[in-house]
Design a protein around this motif. Sequence first.
Motif, PDB file in Angstrom:
ATOM      1  N   LYS A  53      -3.437   0.907  -6.744  1.00  0.00           N
ATOM      2  CA  LYS A  53      -2.657   1.172  -5.266  1.00  0.00           C
ATOM      3  C   LYS A  53      -2.823   2.552  -4.685  1.00  0.00           C
ATOM      4  CE  LYS A  53       1.405  -0.528  -2.590  1.00  0.00           C
ATOM      5  NZ  LYS A  53       1.224   0.316  -1.547  1.00  0.00           N
ATOM      6  N   ASN A  54      -2.730   3.646  -5.456  1.00  0.00           N
ATOM      7  CA  ASN A  54      -2.751   4.887  -5.071  1.00  0.00           C
ATOM      8  C   ASN A  54      -4.409   5.019  -4.183  1.00  0.00           C
ATOM      9  OD1 ASN A  54      -0.881   7.468  -5.790  1.00  0.00           O
ATOM     10  ND2 ASN A  54      -0.435   5.741  -7.084  1.00  0.00           N
ATOM     11  N   LEU A  55      -5.369   4.282  -5.276  1.00  0.00           N
ATOM     12  CA  LEU A  55      -6.638   4.563  -4.820  1.00  0.00           C
ATOM     13  C   LEU A  55      -6.774   3.839  -3.372  1.00  0.00           C
ATOM     14  CD1 LEU A  55      -8.543   4.344  -8.099  1.00  0.00           C
ATOM     15  CD2 LEU A  55      -8.713   6.410  -6.438  1.00  0.00           C
ATOM     16  N   ILE A  56      -6.305   2.889  -3.401  1.00  0.00           N
ATOM     17  CA  ILE A  56      -6.631   1.842  -2.179  1.00  0.00           C
ATOM     18  C   ILE A  56      -5.932   2.468  -0.922  1.00  0.00           C
ATOM     19  CG2 ILE A  56      -6.275  -0.454  -1.179  1.00  0.00           C
ATOM     20  CD1 ILE A  56      -6.860  -1.700  -4.112  1.00  0.00           C
ATOM     21  N   ASP A  57      -4.641   2.782  -1.146  1.00  0.00           N
ATOM     22  CA  ASP A  57      -3.947   3.310  -0.256  1.00  0.00           C
ATOM     23  C   ASP A  57      -4.514   4.537   0.381  1.00  0.00           C
ATOM     24  OD1 ASP A  57      -2.231   1.106  -0.287  1.00  0.00           O
ATOM     25  OD2 ASP A  57      -0.331   2.011  -0.766  1.00  0.00           O
ATOM     26  N   THR A  58      -4.841   5.228  -0.267  1.00  0.00           N
ATOM     27  CA  THR A  58      -5.320   6.714   0.105  1.00  0.00           C
ATOM     28  C   THR A  58      -6.810   6.449   0.819  1.00  0.00           C
ATOM     29  OG1 THR A  58      -4.285   7.723  -1.795  1.00  0.00           O
ATOM     30  CG2 THR A  58      -6.017   8.943  -0.875  1.00  0.00           C
ATOM     31  N   ALA A  59      -7.595   5.724   0.145  1.00  0.00           N
ATOM     32  CA  ALA A  59      -8.751   5.285   0.775  1.00  0.00           C
ATOM     33  C   ALA A  59      -8.802   4.938   2.308  1.00  0.00           C
ATOM     34  CB  ALA A  59      -9.596   4.482  -0.213  1.00  0.00           C
ATOM     35  N   ASN A  60      -7.786   4.041   2.332  1.00  0.00           N
ATOM     36  CA  ASN A  60      -7.411   3.660   3.578  1.00  0.00           C
ATOM     37  C   ASN A  60      -7.108   4.614   4.654  1.00  0.00           C
ATOM     38  OD1 ASN A  60      -7.414   1.477   5.357  1.00  0.00           O
ATOM     39  ND2 ASN A  60      -5.523   0.559   4.525  1.00  0.00           N
TER      40      ASN A  60
END
Length: 332
Positions: A290-297
């Motif tokens: 979730k950290n990776l996906i939200d940040t990438a977004n």
Amino acid sequence: MSDQIINYINKTPKAELHLHIEGSLEPELMFKLSKRNKVEIPFKSVEEIKSAYNFTNLDSFLKIYYEGSKVLIHEEDFFDLTWEYILRCKEDNIVHTEIFFDPQSHLVRGISFDKIINGIDKALRKAEKEFNISSKIIMCFLRHLDEDSCFEVLKEACKYKDKIIGVGLDSSEKGNPPTKFKSLFEKAMEEGFLTVAHAGEEGPPEYIWDSINLLKVKRIDHGVQCLRDEKLVNRLKKDQIPLTVCPLSNVKLCVFEKLENHNLKQMLDKGLRAMVNSDDPAYFGGYLNKNLIDTANALNLELNHVKILIKNSFKSSFLDEKTKNEWLKKIN
Ligand code: ADE
Ligand code: ZN
């Protein structure tokens, strides 16, 4: 954001290098353990616990975090806590994790060191056996406490060198500079422990300099304040000193107002060795993916940024070089 990036994040093997095991205590387990151990917590329900998680800074979080840790009493509790985190690792395809624990917050309550370390270690051994998830344990000193208390806990850690690979520094950063712990870290290194330290989460770039020069750290935990000091950025880049960044944590603790304002992309663009971690996922709203996906977004990261972040997590780990290279090859 493209489905390709989300799929890539979900499917790629990852390492996590900045995770406080006490910070993976989900409200449901906190509530269950408070009943099981008859420890009073200032909440009547899981919902009440969750609604208390509105933090204004690091200290406002730490108060609740230490309060929550009080439900951990028996070896079995530390086992259950760690095992729940391991199940999340499996879900997120984390194949290697390096976890922090805060023994001083338990020792003051009369819990013995061996119960804490054995509970954590048993769950990690089971993870290795059942899921092939490898791990390391890092003991953190609480920087708001005095050096004597830290020397005492270091003595305990020396009995468990087979289980503890390194020492770190966490808790309230501002006003508790690395200089306070110079001789403690010297002693820890003499004993053969690797060193890391939280620095530049809320505190100034000077704390990052001192962690590098005085505490001889192999990694800086957080380090997001480094961009305020160009000379420091050059040093971090030149020596490729890893920065274990935790984006959701930084937003929850108001280091950045929103994820869109986070400086992780700038760090990568400057050639710094940063990667993404979850810090205290039960309190900050998400585990590693979730950290990776939200940040990438939020930061419009490209697939290549995400690849670099994941590769940096393995490169910066305390795995041996051969294993590191095997994972890096698989990712490529
Ligand atoms: N202990 C647990 N989480 C922490 C954080 N984000 N910073 C400092 N100390 C901590
Ligand atoms: Zn942390």
